[in-house]
Motif scaffolding. Structure first.
Motif, short mmCIF file in Angstrom:
data_model
loop_
_atom_site.label_atom_id
_atom_site.label_comp_id
_atom_site.label_asym_id
_atom_site.label_seq_id
_atom_site.Cartn_x
_atom_site.Cartn_y
_atom_site.Cartn_z
N SER A 21 0.75 -1.19 0.08
CA SER A 21 -0.09 0.02 -0.02
C SER A 21 0.85 1.36 0.00
N SER A 44 -3.09 -6.13 0.38
CA SER A 44 -3.30 -4.70 0.68
C SER A 44 -2.47 -4.04 -0.47
N ARG A 46 -3.39 -0.81 -1.37
CA ARG A 46 -4.25 0.27 -1.03
C ARG A 46 -3.47 1.60 -1.43
N ASN A 66 -8.66 -10.28 4.43
CA ASN A 66 -8.52 -9.03 4.24
C ASN A 66 -8.09 -8.63 3.05
N ASP A 68 -7.80 -5.09 0.61
CA ASP A 68 -7.95 -3.78 0.51
C ASP A 68 -7.53 -3.38 -0.79
N LEU A 114 -4.12 -2.13 9.20
CA LEU A 114 -5.40 -2.47 8.66
C LEU A 114 -6.35 -1.23 8.80
N GLU A 120 -6.71 3.81 10.88
CA GLU A 120 -5.51 2.74 10.73
C GLU A 120 -4.99 2.37 11.93
N SER A 132 -12.04 -8.20 6.61
CA SER A 132 -12.32 -6.92 5.99
C SER A 132 -12.27 -6.96 4.64
N ASP A 134 -12.37 -3.84 1.66
CA ASP A 134 -12.22 -2.37 1.32
C ASP A 134 -12.18 -1.94 -0.01
#
Length: 318
Positions: A21, A44, A46, A66, A68, A114, A120, A132, A134
């Motif tokens: 991310s 992730s 992100r 998870n 993201d 996360l 965060e 999760s 997102d």
């Protein structure tokens, strides 16, 4: 880091967490992630510059807890196959010990940052208990697929800041473990908030603002506990908002505006009739009273038309 997602990573078959991310990666999210990195628990990506569509191969990640992809340039629709993400589709919460490693014969939990509930946080020993998804702040279009409602193990869901349309699937209310639901704000959704949302008893973060939602807010201790900002930018009524509903579940101010518009149409009808009469009188009739030359010409014309009509009638009779 810049450029494309390195294809050499598909050789790291034992990876359980990828966090890249807040970089500057571009191009599409590679489909081989779902093919090659089948042990992933955390993915992730992100805050990058990824574009293209969400690859359907991600749905093959059976251990993924998870996901993201927020704050990118991803477009297209939300894959219906998300209901194949098995680790998100179970309500049984047991700490996933795949998230630990051994250092000098000691047990050490992996940690990860996360973004949940709008902030965060760093998770350590409880990381295996968190599930999760997102995909907010992208350019996703279309409707929220009803298959999302199968992910009953999710604790946090965020689809905000996209271009999603249509109604909210009623079965999202089946996700009874949900603690953070910000999947709706700043989209183009319409219809009502499903009554099943009153089943979400663990919610402590909720936002459906800035859509085209209408009707009553379902009665629930949780839904009534949020601030007005969670509902602003819609046409909703009942607590926690101060707007009351009509017997048909329509906000009173919306109903009144509709009535006012109808009344305005009737008033304008009368106004147009009066204006037509005034313009006709002063444009045609009044000059005949005040301008002698017009009056004489008018009566000569009437006389001429009358004589011509009489002659035509007499000829036809003969």
């Amino acid at each position: 880091m810049f450029g494309e997602f390195s294809s050499t990573m598909q050789n790291f078959l034992d990876l359980i967490m990828i966090d890249l991310s807040e970089n500057h990666f571009s191009r599409s999210v590679p489909a081989w992630i779902g093919d090659k990195l089948s042990n992933l628990v955390i993915l992730s990506l992100r805050s990058n510059n990824f574009n293209g569509h969400i690859p359907h191969k991600i749905c093959d990640l059976q251990f993924l807890q998870n996901l993201d992809l927020a704050h990118n340039n991803i477009s297209g629709v939300i894959p219906k196959c998300f209901n194949n993400l098995s680790a998100m589709a179970t309500t049984i919460k047991i700490n996933n010990f795949v998230l630990v490693k051994y250092v000098d014969a000691g047990l050490v939990f992996l940690n990860a940052l996360l973004v949940l509930k709008g902030r965060e946080d760093e998770y350590w020993s409880s990381l295996g208990l968190v599930t999760s998804m997102d995909i907010s702040a992208n350019s996703l279009t279309g409707e929220i697929p009803k298959e999302i409602g199968s992910l009953v193990g999710l604790l946090s869901l965020n689809f905000s800041g996209n271009l999603l349309t249509g109604n909210i699937p009623d079965n999202i209310g089946n996700m009874e473990l949900m603690e953070s639901l910000d999947d709706l704000s700043m989209n183009q959704l319409n219809g009502e908030i499903p009554p099943s949302f009153s089943n979400l008893n663990f919610l402590n973060h909720f936002n459906v603002s800035y859509n085209n939602l209408t009707g009553q807010i379902p009665t629930s201790t949780q839904l009534q506990s949020f601030e007005n900002l969670s509902y602003v930018g819609n046409h909703l009524c009942r607590p926690p908002l101060t707007k009351n509903c009509t017997s048909k579940g329509i906000p009173i101010d919306v109903a009144n505006n509709g009535s006012s518009r109808e009344g305005s149409k009737v008033n304008w009808l009368y106004v147009s009739i009066v204006l037509g009469f005034v313009m006709g009188f002063w444009g045609v009739v009044a000059p005949l009273f005040f301008i002698r030359s017009w009056r004489l010409a008018y009566y000569r014309k009437l006389d001429h038309v009358g004589r011509k009509s009489y002659v035509s009638w007499a000829t036809m009779d003969m």
